[in-house]
Structures are given as C-alpha cells and as structure tokens.
Scaffold this motif. Structure first.
Motif, PDB file in Angstrom:
ATOM      1  N   CYS A  23      21.364  68.873  86.030  1.00  0.00           N
ATOM      2  CA  CYS A  23      22.150  67.655  85.764  1.00  0.00           C
ATOM      3  C   CYS A  23      23.181  67.385  86.858  1.00  0.00           C
ATOM      4  CB  CYS A  23      22.877  67.779  84.427  1.00  0.00           C
ATOM      5  SG  CYS A  23      21.770  67.796  83.012  1.00  0.00           S
ATOM      6  N   SER A  24      23.712  68.461  87.438  1.00  0.00           N
ATOM      7  CA  SER A  24      24.779  68.316  88.439  1.00  0.00           C
ATOM      8  C   SER A  24      24.310  67.626  89.705  1.00  0.00           C
ATOM      9  CB  SER A  24      25.376  69.684  88.779  1.00  0.00           C
ATOM     10  OG  SER A  24      25.992  70.229  87.630  1.00  0.00           O
ATOM     11  N   SER A  25      22.998  67.587  89.933  1.00  0.00           N
ATOM     12  CA  SER A  25      22.508  66.868  91.108  1.00  0.00           C
ATOM     13  C   SER A  25      22.399  65.366  90.830  1.00  0.00           C
ATOM     14  CB  SER A  25      21.157  67.433  91.562  1.00  0.00           C
ATOM     15  OG  SER A  25      20.218  67.361  90.520  1.00  0.00           O
ATOM     16  N   PHE A  26      22.673  64.972  89.587  1.00  0.00           N
ATOM     17  CA  PHE A  26      22.640  63.549  89.221  1.00  0.00           C
ATOM     18  C   PHE A  26      24.022  63.009  88.858  1.00  0.00           C
ATOM     19  CE2 PHE A  26      18.387  65.079  88.568  1.00  0.00           C
ATOM     20  CZ  PHE A  26      17.582  64.040  88.997  1.00  0.00           C
ATOM     21  N   SER A  27      24.883  63.891  88.341  1.00  0.00           N
ATOM     22  CA  SER A  27      26.195  63.442  87.877  1.00  0.00           C
ATOM     23  C   SER A  27      27.234  64.533  88.097  1.00  0.00           C
ATOM     24  CB  SER A  27      26.120  63.098  86.379  1.00  0.00           C
ATOM     25  OG  SER A  27      27.405  62.863  85.850  1.00  0.00           O
ATOM     26  N   GLU A  28      28.489  64.101  88.350  1.00  0.00           N
ATOM     27  CA  GLU A  28      29.589  65.064  88.492  1.00  0.00           C
ATOM     28  C   GLU A  28      30.387  65.179  87.202  1.00  0.00           C
ATOM     29  OE1 GLU A  28      31.869  63.846  91.851  1.00  0.00           O
ATOM     30  OE2 GLU A  28      30.252  64.243  93.291  1.00  0.00           O
ATOM     31  N   GLU A  29      29.976  64.428  86.184  1.00  0.00           N
ATOM     32  CA  GLU A  29      30.694  64.409  84.902  1.00  0.00           C
ATOM     33  C   GLU A  29      30.353  65.659  84.092  1.00  0.00           C
ATOM     34  OE1 GLU A  29      32.861  62.179  83.882  1.00  0.00           O
ATOM     35  OE2 GLU A  29      32.630  60.702  85.480  1.00  0.00           O
ATOM     36  N   GLN A  30      31.141  66.713  84.301  1.00  0.00           N
ATOM     37  CA  GLN A  30      30.846  67.992  83.648  1.00  0.00           C
ATOM     38  C   GLN A  30      30.929  67.921  82.119  1.00  0.00           C
ATOM     39  OE1 GLN A  30      29.540  70.821  85.086  1.00  0.00           O
ATOM     40  NE2 GLN A  30      29.369  69.426  86.834  1.00  0.00           N
ATOM     41  N   GLN A  31      31.795  67.076  81.612  1.00  0.00           N
ATOM     42  CA  GLN A  31      31.908  66.955  80.145  1.00  0.00           C
ATOM     43  C   GLN A  31      30.625  66.373  79.547  1.00  0.00           C
ATOM     44  OE1 GLN A  31      34.429  69.179  79.357  1.00  0.00           O
ATOM     45  NE2 GLN A  31      34.399  67.865  77.555  1.00  0.00           N
ATOM     46  N   ILE A  32      30.076  65.385  80.239  1.00  0.00           N
ATOM     47  CA  ILE A  32      28.820  64.779  79.778  1.00  0.00           C
ATOM     48  C   ILE A  32      27.704  65.827  79.827  1.00  0.00           C
ATOM     49  CG2 ILE A  32      26.997  63.114  80.388  1.00  0.00           C
ATOM     50  CD1 ILE A  32      29.212  61.165  81.208  1.00  0.00           C
ATOM     51  N   ILE A  33      27.632  66.545  80.949  1.00  0.00           N
ATOM     52  CA  ILE A  33      26.586  67.561  81.123  1.00  0.00           C
ATOM     53  C   ILE A  33      26.706  68.643  80.051  1.00  0.00           C
ATOM     54  CG2 ILE A  33      25.735  69.387  82.665  1.00  0.00           C
ATOM     55  CD1 ILE A  33      26.580  67.524  85.024  1.00  0.00           C
ATOM     56  N   LYS A  34      27.929  69.097  79.824  1.00  0.00           N
ATOM     57  CA  LYS A  34      28.164  70.135  78.811  1.00  0.00           C
ATOM     58  C   LYS A  34      27.731  69.636  77.433  1.00  0.00           C
ATOM     59  CE  LYS A  34      31.876  73.030  76.938  1.00  0.00           C
ATOM     60  NZ  LYS A  34      33.350  73.205  76.835  1.00  0.00           N
ATOM     61  N   GLY A  35      28.071  68.382  77.148  1.00  0.00           N
ATOM     62  CA  GLY A  35      27.698  67.789  75.860  1.00  0.00           C
ATOM     63  C   GLY A  35      26.190  67.682  75.692  1.00  0.00           C
ATOM     64  N   LEU A  36      25.504  67.330  76.776  1.00  0.00           N
ATOM     65  CA  LEU A  36      24.039  67.211  76.723  1.00  0.00           C
ATOM     66  C   LEU A  36      23.393  68.574  76.479  1.00  0.00           C
ATOM     67  CD1 LEU A  36      23.243  64.669  79.590  1.00  0.00           C
ATOM     68  CD2 LEU A  36      23.377  64.228  77.145  1.00  0.00           C
ATOM     69  N   TRP A  37      23.955  69.618  77.120  1.00  0.00           N
ATOM     70  CA  TRP A  37      23.398  70.955  76.892  1.00  0.00           C
ATOM     71  C   TRP A  37      23.612  71.390  75.438  1.00  0.00           C
ATOM     72  CZ3 TRP A  37      19.963  74.316  77.623  1.00  0.00           C
ATOM     73  CH2 TRP A  37      20.085  75.580  77.024  1.00  0.00           C
ATOM     74  N   GLN A  38      24.816  71.171  74.928  1.00  0.00           N
ATOM     75  CA  GLN A  38      25.106  71.574  73.539  1.00  0.00           C
ATOM     76  C   GLN A  38      24.170  70.871  72.560  1.00  0.00           C
ATOM     77  OE1 GLN A  38      29.292  70.608  73.458  1.00  0.00           O
ATOM     78  NE2 GLN A  38      29.916  72.688  73.985  1.00  0.00           N
ATOM     79  N   GLU A  39      23.863  69.631  72.875  1.00  0.00           N
ATOM     80  CA  GLU A  39      22.949  68.851  72.045  1.00  0.00           C
ATOM     81  C   GLU A  39      21.538  69.464  72.063  1.00  0.00           C
ATOM     82  OE1 GLU A  39      22.741  64.129  71.634  1.00  0.00           O
ATOM     83  OE2 GLU A  39      22.036  64.865  73.576  1.00  0.00           O
ATOM     84  N   ILE A  40      21.064  69.828  73.249  1.00  0.00           N
ATOM     85  CA  ILE A  40      19.746  70.456  73.381  1.00  0.00           C
ATOM     86  C   ILE A  40      19.710  71.781  72.625  1.00  0.00           C
ATOM     87  CG2 ILE A  40      18.301  71.729  75.055  1.00  0.00           C
ATOM     88  CD1 ILE A  40      18.718  69.378  76.972  1.00  0.00           C
ATOM     89  N   GLU A  41      20.741  72.585  72.825  1.00  0.00           N
ATOM     90  CA  GLU A  41      20.813  73.894  72.167  1.00  0.00           C
ATOM     91  C   GLU A  41      20.784  73.737  70.646  1.00  0.00           C
ATOM     92  OE1 GLU A  41      23.130  77.864  73.556  1.00  0.00           O
ATOM     93  OE2 GLU A  41      24.396  76.140  73.101  1.00  0.00           O
ATOM     94  N   LYS A  42      21.525  72.763  70.161  1.00  0.00           N
ATOM     95  CA  LYS A  42      21.587  72.516  68.713  1.00  0.00           C
ATOM     96  C   LYS A  42      20.228  72.053  68.178  1.00  0.00           C
ATOM     97  CE  LYS A  42      24.213  69.921  65.254  1.00  0.00           C
ATOM     98  NZ  LYS A  42      25.181  68.826  65.041  1.00  0.00           N
ATOM     99  N   LYS A  43      19.607  71.140  68.897  1.00  0.00           N
ATOM    100  CA  LYS A  43      18.310  70.588  68.452  1.00  0.00           C
ATOM    101  C   LYS A  43      17.239  71.675  68.384  1.00  0.00           C
ATOM    102  CE  LYS A  43      18.770  66.066  67.914  1.00  0.00           C
ATOM    103  NZ  LYS A  43      18.434  65.424  66.627  1.00  0.00           N
ATOM    104  N   TYR A  44      17.155  72.489  69.431  1.00  0.00           N
ATOM    105  CA  TYR A  44      16.109  73.513  69.483  1.00  0.00           C
ATOM    106  C   TYR A  44      16.430  74.740  68.621  1.00  0.00           C
ATOM    107  CZ  TYR A  44      13.494  71.000  73.059  1.00  0.00           C
ATOM    108  OH  TYR A  44      12.752  70.056  73.728  1.00  0.00           O
ATOM    109  N   SER A  45      17.631  74.747  68.020  1.00  0.00           N
ATOM    110  CA  SER A  45      17.995  75.851  67.118  1.00  0.00           C
ATOM    111  C   SER A  45      17.994  75.398  65.660  1.00  0.00           C
ATOM    112  CB  SER A  45      19.395  76.374  67.479  1.00  0.00           C
ATOM    113  OG  SER A  45      19.434  76.765  68.826  1.00  0.00           O
ATOM    114  N   GLU A  46      17.485  74.197  65.409  1.00  0.00           N
ATOM    115  CA  GLU A  46      17.468  73.678  64.040  1.00  0.00           C
ATOM    116  C   GLU A  46      16.699  74.589  63.101  1.00  0.00           C
ATOM    117  OE1 GLU A  46      17.600  68.854  64.929  1.00  0.00           O
ATOM    118  OE2 GLU A  46      15.683  69.910  64.874  1.00  0.00           O
ATOM    119  N   LYS A  47      17.102  74.577  61.857  1.00  0.00           N
ATOM    120  CA  LYS A  47      16.410  75.361  60.831  1.00  0.00           C
ATOM    121  C   LYS A  47      14.951  74.904  60.770  1.00  0.00           C
ATOM    122  CE  LYS A  47      16.745  76.584  55.967  1.00  0.00           C
ATOM    123  NZ  LYS A  47      17.103  76.094  54.645  1.00  0.00           N
TER     124      LYS A  47
END
Length: 205
Positions: free
Chosen positions: A11-35
C-alpha cells in the motif's frame, strides 16, 4: 511470512497515508478472521503468496496480483453466490482510497471475479492467481483431508443431503476442465495429484 508487513509495503507504494493503510489492514485481518472461516482465512492467503514466490519473476504486475490475493475472499458467505463480485466491489473502493489508478483497479476487480469460475484467462497474471488459489487441491493426502473437513465446516449450515450434491458438482466441474491448472509451473506441480485427490473425495462423498 508476515502478511501485515507485506500489505503495508504494498500500500505504501500507492499512498503515504499510514492511518488509511493501517485501517485497511485491520479490516482485512478482521474479515479473514470471521467466525466460520475454517479454510478461507489468513492461512489461505499466506499459502497463496508462498506458492507464487516460486514464479514471481513470471508475473507482469505483482502489486496488482497481490491486491487480488488480499481481497479475493474478503467477502465470504457460504450461503451467497455473489461472494466474488462483492469482494471485487469491496476491493475497488479500498484501492480508490489508496489513489490506485483505474488500470490497477480494473485488473484487480477482473482477477477477483475470475476466481468464481476458474476458467483459463487471456491474462497471464490471472492464471497464476487462479492456480495459487487452487493449489490446495494438489497437496499431500493429509493436507487435502484437512481441507475437505474445513470446507465442510464452512458449509455446516447445509445438511449432508444438500451439501453433497453441491460439492460433487464443484468437484466434477474441476475434473471436466481440460486442465485444472492453467500455468505450466502449477500443472507440473499439482495437476496429477489434484485429480487423484478430487476423485478420492468424490468416491467418499
């Protein structure tokens, strides 16, 4: 493999917005860890990246393919027939947040949608994505048995009399393909064992 680090670098090669990138990762982690995700989880993504390490130099646009891996099963509902389309739409919105250009977004959405039917694509990179996605089919017997059990758990809302015909249809679809795997590398690695595994599962359904 550190998927989080992999995703942040991507993501960092597309955007410098670390908060956005961090949020996107947390979202992926949450989705793939669903019950209920016994197979379509973070380990599935890790396996796909490990499989593609061997052919990285043959892939034209590895960043686009990487996004496709991260998002291809982000929406996963065993009772839905539109998971791939929904995952592609989900990915497009997230890539817009990263200011990815329209060509990459189009490539990623097309690749994710292709995981629905797993048919040979005119796009070489898409074929590598499809092959990595199905690599589990050609693994050793113990790994394949664990996969069968985990898929059954994901579809536990369906009783056997509904699950078995549906699963048979999916497996028969793969057997009916001229080649399960589209690329020479994956064909050489897994085609024979995948067909043996699928026949074994069909015989025991």
């Amino acid at each position: 493999m550190d998927l989080k680090e992999n995703f942040i670098q991507l993501c960092s090669s597309f955007s410098e917005e670390q908060q956005i990138i961090k949020g996107l990762w947390q979202e992926i982690e949450k989705k793939y860890s669903e019950k209920g995700r016994y197979y379509h989880n973070i380990h599935h993504l890790e396996n796909m990246f490990l499989e593609l390490e061997h052919v990285k130099d043959r892939i034209a646009n590895f960043p686009a393919l990487s996004f496709s891996i991260f998002y291809h099963d982000v929406i996963y509902d065993a009772s839905s027939k539109r998971n791939e389309e929904k995952s592609a739409e989900f990915a497009a919105i997230r890539l817009q947040k990263l200011n990815a250009d329209t060509a990459i977004i189009a490539s990623v959405t097309s690749q994710i949608t292709a995981t629905k039917a797993h048919l040979l694509s005119d796009d070489h990179d898409t074929n590598y994505l499809l092959d990595a996605d199905l690599s589990i089919l050609g693994k050793d017997a113990e790994t394949y048995l664990a996969y069968i059990k985990n898929i059954r758990k994901e579809y536990s809302i369906y009783p056997d009399f509904l699950y078995r015909p549906g699963r048979k249809k999916v497996l028969q679809h793969f057997l009916n393909l001229k080649h399960i795997f589209k690329t020479e590398y994956f064909k050489d690695q897994y085609e024979i064992s995948a067909r043996e595994n699928i026949k074994f599962e069909l015989d025991n359904l």
